[in-house]
Every structure is written in structure tokens, then in C-alpha cells.
Motif scaffolding. Structure first.
Motif, PDB file in Angstrom:
ATOM      1  N   GLN A  42     -35.047 -33.999  16.620  1.00 54.13           N
ATOM      2  CA  GLN A  42     -35.439 -32.692  16.073  1.00 54.13           C
ATOM      3  C   GLN A  42     -36.700 -32.807  15.219  1.00 54.13           C
TER       4      GLN A  42
ATOM      5  N   VAL B  26     -24.854 -29.274  16.977  1.00 57.13           N
ATOM      6  CA  VAL B  26     -25.211 -28.453  18.125  1.00 57.13           C
ATOM      7  C   VAL B  26     -26.381 -29.172  18.824  1.00 57.13           C
TER       8      VAL B  26
ATOM      9  N   ASP C 252     -15.851 -24.578   8.995  1.00 59.76           N
ATOM     10  CA  ASP C 252     -16.126 -26.007   8.833  1.00 59.76           C
ATOM     11  C   ASP C 252     -16.002 -26.470   7.385  1.00 59.76           C
TER      12      ASP C 252
ATOM     13  N   PHE D 252     -32.445 -28.149   8.932  1.00 60.33           N
ATOM     14  CA  PHE D 252     -33.211 -28.554  10.118  1.00 60.33           C
ATOM     15  C   PHE D 252     -34.457 -29.276   9.632  1.00 60.33           C
TER      16      PHE D 252
ATOM     17  N   MET E  82     -19.366 -26.542  15.967  1.00 63.11           N
ATOM     18  CA  MET E  82     -19.492 -26.352  14.517  1.00 63.11           C
ATOM     19  C   MET E  82     -18.151 -26.473  13.816  1.00 63.11           C
TER      20      MET E  82
ATOM     21  N   ARG F  64     -15.825 -20.008   6.139  1.00 62.55           N
ATOM     22  CA  ARG F  64     -16.497 -20.987   6.992  1.00 62.55           C
ATOM     23  C   ARG F  64     -15.456 -21.907   7.615  1.00 62.55           C
TER      24      ARG F  64
ATOM     25  N   GLY G 215     -17.513 -29.885  13.121  1.00 60.18           N
ATOM     26  CA  GLY G 215     -18.476 -30.517  12.213  1.00 60.18           C
ATOM     27  C   GLY G 215     -19.455 -31.414  12.942  1.00 60.18           C
ATOM     28  N   ASP G 216     -19.524 -31.258  14.266  1.00 55.44           N
ATOM     29  CA  ASP G 216     -20.511 -32.033  15.033  1.00 55.44           C
ATOM     30  C   ASP G 216     -21.822 -31.261  15.106  1.00 55.44           C
TER      31      ASP G 216
ATOM     32  N   THR H  72     -30.811 -23.014  10.152  1.00 52.00           N
ATOM     33  CA  THR H  72     -30.238 -23.052  11.501  1.00 52.00           C
ATOM     34  C   THR H  72     -28.727 -22.783  11.440  1.00 52.00           C
ATOM     35  N   GLY H  73     -28.062 -23.261  10.366  1.00 57.41           N
ATOM     36  CA  GLY H  73     -26.623 -23.005  10.203  1.00 57.41           C
ATOM     37  C   GLY H  73     -26.340 -21.504  10.112  1.00 57.41           C
TER      38      GLY H  73
ATOM     39  N   ARG I 105     -32.171 -32.307  11.757  1.00 57.00           N
ATOM     40  CA  ARG I 105     -30.988 -33.107  11.449  1.00 57.00           C
ATOM     41  C   ARG I 105     -30.904 -34.376  12.290  1.00 57.00           C
TER      42      ARG I 105
END
Ligand code: AMP
Length: 184
Positions: free
Chosen positions: A87, A54, A132, A81, A48, A130, A51-52, A26-27, A83
Motif C-alpha cells: 500500500q 481488506v 471489531d 492507510f 473486518m 464496532r 480484524g484482518d 479507509t476504516g 497498512r
């Protein structure tokens, strides 16, 4: 499963070659959406970078669609996923609807000091690719992991699916341990 920097992506890519099934990250999908500047990417970008997480509906939508692709029909590796418990419950429902089941949930166990070190190295190697991958965001990602994602280990233990691996071992050793678990 495992905290950020535990080696999920690395091991997932190795499994892709080994089993010839796709990695569903998913990332990665969200990062592509940001690069392509799609509405989903615009929604995810700030979240993102902090760092929270989605929103669940967004990532569950991604996974549900991706599972219907032809190349996922003979299996797939989920990376990053689920997370959250919501989900995981959505995944259970999706899979039941599609008539499929999880073979295993691999949990990579690592210590948090080592993670900070790994993420520093990754940030240095990626040259800032990246947004993050910096220490402050990393600390937030670890907190988010402990609070929202770690409880999933128990969720999968109750289902009898969770299998732990020593994520502090070398990449090859971790790969070998995962291969052993999957053979069983
Ligand atoms: P990753 O590449 O798996 O480390 O994910 C990078 C970032 O994408 C995370 O810090 C989240 O902001 C977002 N993300 C990826 N997967 C999920 C997910 N399953 N639920 C919520 N957010 C996610």
C-alpha cells in the motif's frame, strides 16, 4: 501511523479542525460501505469483523479516488492507510502521478497493555457499534499490525518522513507534540 487504539482517529479529527483539510480514513469509508451494503462493503464485512486486512487493491482504489475529490486538493490526513508495504508503494506511485508529496508521517508510540485497556474502554463506550472492538479480534488486529504494518515505520524512516510522538501522553499533549512537529 500506530497500532489500533493508539489514537490515530482522535488526533486526525483534531488536525481536520486545525488545518481545515479532510481526514481520509479507509476504516471509516469501509464501515460506511458495510452500512450501505455495497459490493465493497459485502466483501469487507467478514474480513473486518475478524480484524484482518481488506485486500490492498480495494483500499488503494478507495484512496486514489478520494484524493481526486475537490476538498482534498489543498491537503489531507491519511488515517489507517497505508497498512502494508504494498500500500505504501502504491501510495508513493499515486502521489507521484498526482504531483503531490507527503509532508510528514506521524508515528504514535504506545505500549500494548495500554492498547488492550483502551480498546476495552472504546468497546464499552461504543456499545458494540464496532464489530471489531472486542478483545479476541483486538489481539488479532495487534498481530496483523506487528507483522504487516509496523515494518512501514522503517520504510518511512528511510524516506526521512517518519516522526515519532509519545502516544501514551494525554490527548492534548499528543496534539501539542504533533503541532510542534508539523511546524518544523
Ligand atoms: P481502522 O478504523 O483504521 O482501525 O480500520 C478498521 C478495519 O478496516 C481494519 O482492521 C481492516 O480490516 C480494515 N482496514 C482499514 N484500513 C485498511 C487498510 N489500509 N488496509 C487494509 N484494511 C484496512
Amino acid at each position: 501511523m500506530g497500532p489500533p487504539g493508539a489514537g490515530k482517529g482522535t488526533q486526525a479529527k483534531i488536525l481536520v479542525d486545525e488545518y481545515s483539510i479532510p481526514q481520509l480514513s479507509t476504516g471509516d469509508i469501509l464501515r460506511s460501505a458495510i452500512l450501505a451494503n455495497t459490493p465493497m462493503g459485502q466483501q469487507a464485512k467478514e474480513i473486518m469483523a475478524r480484524g484482518d486486512l481488506v485486500p490492498d487493491e480495494v483500499v488503494c482504489g478507495i484512496v486514489s479516488e478520494r484524493l481526486d475529490d475537490e476538498d482534498a486538493k489543498s491537503g489531507f490526513i491519511l488515517d489507517g492507510f497505508p497498512r502494508t508495504i504494498a500500500q505504501a508503494e502504491a501510495l508513493d506511485e499515486m502521489m507521484e502521478e498526482k504531483g503531490i508529496a507527503l509532508d510528514a508521517v506521524i508515528v504514535l508510540k504506545v505500549d500494548s497493555d495500554a492498547l488492550i485497556e483502551r480498546i476495552r474502554n472504546r468497546a464499552a463506550q461504543s456499545g458494540g457499534a464496532r464489530a471489531d472492538d472486542n478483545e479476541e479480534v483486538m489481539r488479532n488486529r495487534l498481530e496483523v499490525y506487528s507483522e504487516l504494518t509496523k515494518p512501514l515505520i522503517e520504510y518511512y524512516e528511510k524516506q526521512g518522513n517518519a516522526k515519532s510522538v509519545d502516544g501514551m501522553a494525554s490527548i492534548d499533549e499528543v496534539t501539542a507534540e504533533i503541532a510542534e512537529l508539523l511546524k518544523k
